[in-house]
Design a protein around this motif. Structure first.
Motif, mmCIF file in Angstrom:
data_model
loop_
_atom_site.group_PDB
_atom_site.id
_atom_site.type_symbol
_atom_site.label_atom_id
_atom_site.label_comp_id
_atom_site.label_asym_id
_atom_site.label_seq_id
_atom_site.Cartn_x
_atom_site.Cartn_y
_atom_site.Cartn_z
ATOM 1 N N VAL A 109 0.754 -1.275 0.014
ATOM 2 C CA VAL A 109 0.041 0.067 -0.203
ATOM 3 C C VAL A 109 0.868 1.178 -0.044
ATOM 4 C CG1 VAL A 109 -1.857 1.127 1.137
ATOM 5 C CG2 VAL A 109 -1.591 -1.272 1.355
ATOM 6 N N LEU A 110 0.444 2.331 -0.918
ATOM 7 C CA LEU A 110 1.278 3.487 -0.907
ATOM 8 C C LEU A 110 0.496 4.528 -0.602
ATOM 9 C CD1 LEU A 110 3.895 4.984 -1.983
ATOM 10 C CD2 LEU A 110 2.771 4.757 -4.380
ATOM 11 N N GLY A 111 1.076 5.365 0.124
ATOM 12 C CA GLY A 111 0.462 6.929 0.357
ATOM 13 C C GLY A 111 1.085 7.909 -0.160
ATOM 14 N N PRO A 112 0.433 8.915 -0.839
ATOM 15 C CA PRO A 112 1.138 10.248 -1.356
ATOM 16 C C PRO A 112 1.361 11.188 -0.490
ATOM 17 C CG PRO A 112 -1.101 10.245 -2.103
ATOM 18 C CD PRO A 112 -0.984 9.128 -1.203
ATOM 19 N N HIS A 121 0.013 18.881 5.838
ATOM 20 C CA HIS A 121 0.429 17.538 5.266
ATOM 21 C C HIS A 121 -0.094 16.421 6.088
ATOM 22 C CE1 HIS A 121 3.201 19.310 2.487
ATOM 23 N NE2 HIS A 121 3.417 20.227 3.182
ATOM 24 N N GLN A 122 -1.160 15.440 5.530
ATOM 25 C CA GLN A 122 -1.792 14.528 6.372
ATOM 26 C C GLN A 122 -1.000 13.369 6.250
ATOM 27 O OE1 GLN A 122 -5.482 15.312 4.252
ATOM 28 N NE2 GLN A 122 -6.246 15.856 6.247
ATOM 29 N N ASN A 123 -0.026 12.991 5.552
ATOM 30 C CA ASN A 123 0.779 11.621 5.404
ATOM 31 C C ASN A 123 2.370 11.986 5.960
ATOM 32 O OD1 ASN A 123 -0.589 9.411 5.008
ATOM 33 N ND2 ASN A 123 -0.557 9.519 2.805
ATOM 34 N N PRO A 124 2.790 10.890 6.640
ATOM 35 C CA PRO A 124 2.210 9.850 7.054
ATOM 36 C C PRO A 124 1.355 9.871 8.371
ATOM 37 C CG PRO A 124 4.605 9.843 7.600
ATOM 38 C CD PRO A 124 4.248 11.196 6.559
ATOM 39 N N GLN A 125 0.445 9.260 8.532
ATOM 40 C CA GLN A 125 -0.479 9.558 9.528
ATOM 41 C C GLN A 125 0.012 9.190 10.826
ATOM 42 O OE1 GLN A 125 -4.222 7.205 9.517
ATOM 43 N NE2 GLN A 125 -5.201 9.231 9.215
ATOM 44 N N GLU A 185 10.572 13.239 3.648
ATOM 45 C CA GLU A 185 11.298 12.048 3.153
ATOM 46 C C GLU A 185 10.224 10.598 3.193
ATOM 47 O OE1 GLU A 185 14.362 11.314 6.421
ATOM 48 O OE2 GLU A 185 15.555 12.845 5.900
ATOM 49 N N GLU A 186 10.844 10.048 2.111
ATOM 50 C CA GLU A 186 10.056 8.982 1.837
ATOM 51 C C GLU A 186 10.173 7.688 3.153
ATOM 52 O OE1 GLU A 186 10.076 6.970 -1.975
ATOM 53 O OE2 GLU A 186 11.195 5.108 -0.977
ATOM 54 N N GLN A 187 9.172 7.187 3.667
ATOM 55 C CA GLN A 187 8.919 6.419 4.674
ATOM 56 C C GLN A 187 8.447 4.901 4.607
ATOM 57 O OE1 GLN A 187 8.186 8.582 8.651
ATOM 58 N NE2 GLN A 187 8.000 10.324 7.052
ATOM 59 N N GLU A 188 8.991 3.772 5.271
ATOM 60 C CA GLU A 188 8.239 2.593 5.113
ATOM 61 C C GLU A 188 7.558 2.317 6.312
ATOM 62 O OE1 GLU A 188 11.288 -0.343 3.745
ATOM 63 O OE2 GLU A 188 11.719 0.517 2.027
ATOM 64 N N ASN A 189 6.508 1.326 6.185
ATOM 65 C CA ASN A 189 5.660 0.929 7.379
ATOM 66 C C ASN A 189 5.333 1.804 8.268
ATOM 67 O OD1 ASN A 189 6.187 -1.735 6.450
ATOM 68 N ND2 ASN A 189 8.514 -1.870 7.307
ATOM 69 N N LEU A 235 4.064 2.188 2.233
ATOM 70 C CA LEU A 235 5.233 3.180 1.834
ATOM 71 C C LEU A 235 4.612 4.630 1.665
ATOM 72 C CD1 LEU A 235 8.288 3.615 0.668
ATOM 73 C CD2 LEU A 235 7.222 3.197 -1.639
ATOM 74 N N TYR A 236 5.039 5.561 2.184
ATOM 75 C CA TYR A 236 4.656 6.995 1.973
ATOM 76 C C TYR A 236 5.747 7.555 1.034
ATOM 77 C CZ TYR A 236 4.991 11.810 2.313
ATOM 78 O OH TYR A 236 5.125 13.298 2.289
ATOM 79 N N SER A 237 5.194 8.285 -0.057
ATOM 80 C CA SER A 237 6.361 8.693 -0.766
ATOM 81 C C SER A 237 5.765 10.221 -1.203
ATOM 82 C CB SER A 237 6.252 8.023 -2.275
ATOM 83 O OG SER A 237 6.820 8.839 -3.296
ATOM 84 N N PRO A 238 6.761 11.308 -0.791
ATOM 85 C CA PRO A 238 6.522 12.758 -1.059
ATOM 86 C C PRO A 238 6.559 12.909 -2.534
ATOM 87 C CG PRO A 238 8.934 12.545 -0.203
ATOM 88 C CD PRO A 238 8.106 11.045 -0.103
#
Length: 300
Positions: A109-112, A121-125, A185-189, A235-238
């Motif tokens: 699952v990916l979140g923008p 900015h609502q992600n990462p939650q 930054e991009e973040q996992e989990n 994964l969160y990807s900016p």
């Protein structure tokens, strides 16, 4: 469903995304206005736009699952994106970035980067799970505030609490808006916001949607718990961006009128109980939304 929000969302996808093979599924969750009819009249002749109208308001998870399963079983979609109707996509290469990210990271699952109109900015939650003790406290909290709401005292109690908190912190502004500073930054989990969830072929193959026993709230928590338990990557990807037209400040629960707050308290209380039951009975409950032989959309 708001016609204006939905129309702008659909237009943003059709006008901006430069990709040859995608579909848009518009799910009306039994709205009581004429938005569904107006949207169909405008977009019904566009071959990659589909419309589904639910006979009842099924809530967030179950309502989204109607569209998810149509995409999975009818359209044989590789990727499925659950997108709120009050969002805007402006990136031409939105889908290309998603595919490239999947090829590199094999996310489930990916979140923008989700930016609200007030710059939040609502992600990462969230970067950690809500534990059992926190859930039990939440259940007690919403019980108390639901009682206070019935009595007409909840707003007064909250104002007193908020003023005391401001005096202690000596910083009123920080008590009104909470900004996510960890979005660069991009973040996992990490836990991802539900206004845009991008499911990869790995998730689509294994799951038939979201866990749908909640009506509203905590769907992201349950999804996050499941991914961590199964060691499936979120994964969160900016690099991927959307605009969420919902004003972040109006999300704050006490900016609503009394009836809306009552609705929120009731459903947060119910969803907290359901989530607690879910984690206490995970091995049984996860079977409610993993892939299995089902009779839906003609699949047997």
């Amino acid at each position: 469903m708001s016609y204006d929000f939905s129309n702008e969302c659909i237009e943003s996808i059709l006008k901006n995304i430069k990709y040859s093979n995608y579909n848009i599924i518009v799910v009306d969750n039994n709205s009581t206005n004429d938005s569904y009819i107006r949207l169909r009249e405008k977009y019904d002749k566009i071959k990659n736009v589909y419309f589904i109208k639910n006979d009842d308001n099924l809530g967030f998870a179950k309502g989204n699952n109607v569209g998810y399963r149509f995409a999975k079983y009818k359209l044989n979609s590789d990727f499925i994106i659950l997108l709120n109707n009050d969002t805007i996509i402006e990136q031409e290469n939105f889908i290309d970035i998603v595919i490239n990210k999947f090829e590199k990271t094999k996310f489930y699952v990916l979140g923008p980067d989700i930016m609200t109109l007030d710059g939040n900015h609502q992600n990462p939650q969230r970067e950690r799970l809500v534990g059992r003790d926190e859930l039990k406290k939440s259940i007690l909290y919403y019980k108390i505030y639901l009682i206070l709401n019935y009595m007409g005292l909840e707003e007064i109690v909250h104002k007193v609490y908020k003023n005391l908190k401001c005096l202690i912190s000596n910083n009123k502004e920080n008590n009104y808006k909470i900004y996510n500073s960890n979005f660069i930054e991009e973040q996992e989990n990490v836990q991802l916001h539900g206004s845009c969830l991008i499911f990869s072929p790995l998730y689509v193959k294994k799951f038939i949607g979201l866990y749908e026993k909640t009506f509203m709230f905590m769907e992201e928590d349950i999804l996050y718990y499941t991914l961590l338990q199964e060691k499936f990557k979120s994964l969160y990807s900016p690099e991927i961006k959307i605009i969420h037209k919902e004003d972040g400040s109006t999300n704050y629960i006490y900016g609503k009128d009394r009836k809306k707050r009552m609705f929120i308290y009731k459903n947060m209380l119910l969803s907290s109980k359901i989530y607690l039951h879910f984690i206490n009975n995970y091995e049984t409950e996860k079977n409610n939304f993993v892939e299995k032989i089902i009779n839906i959309w003609g699949v047997e």
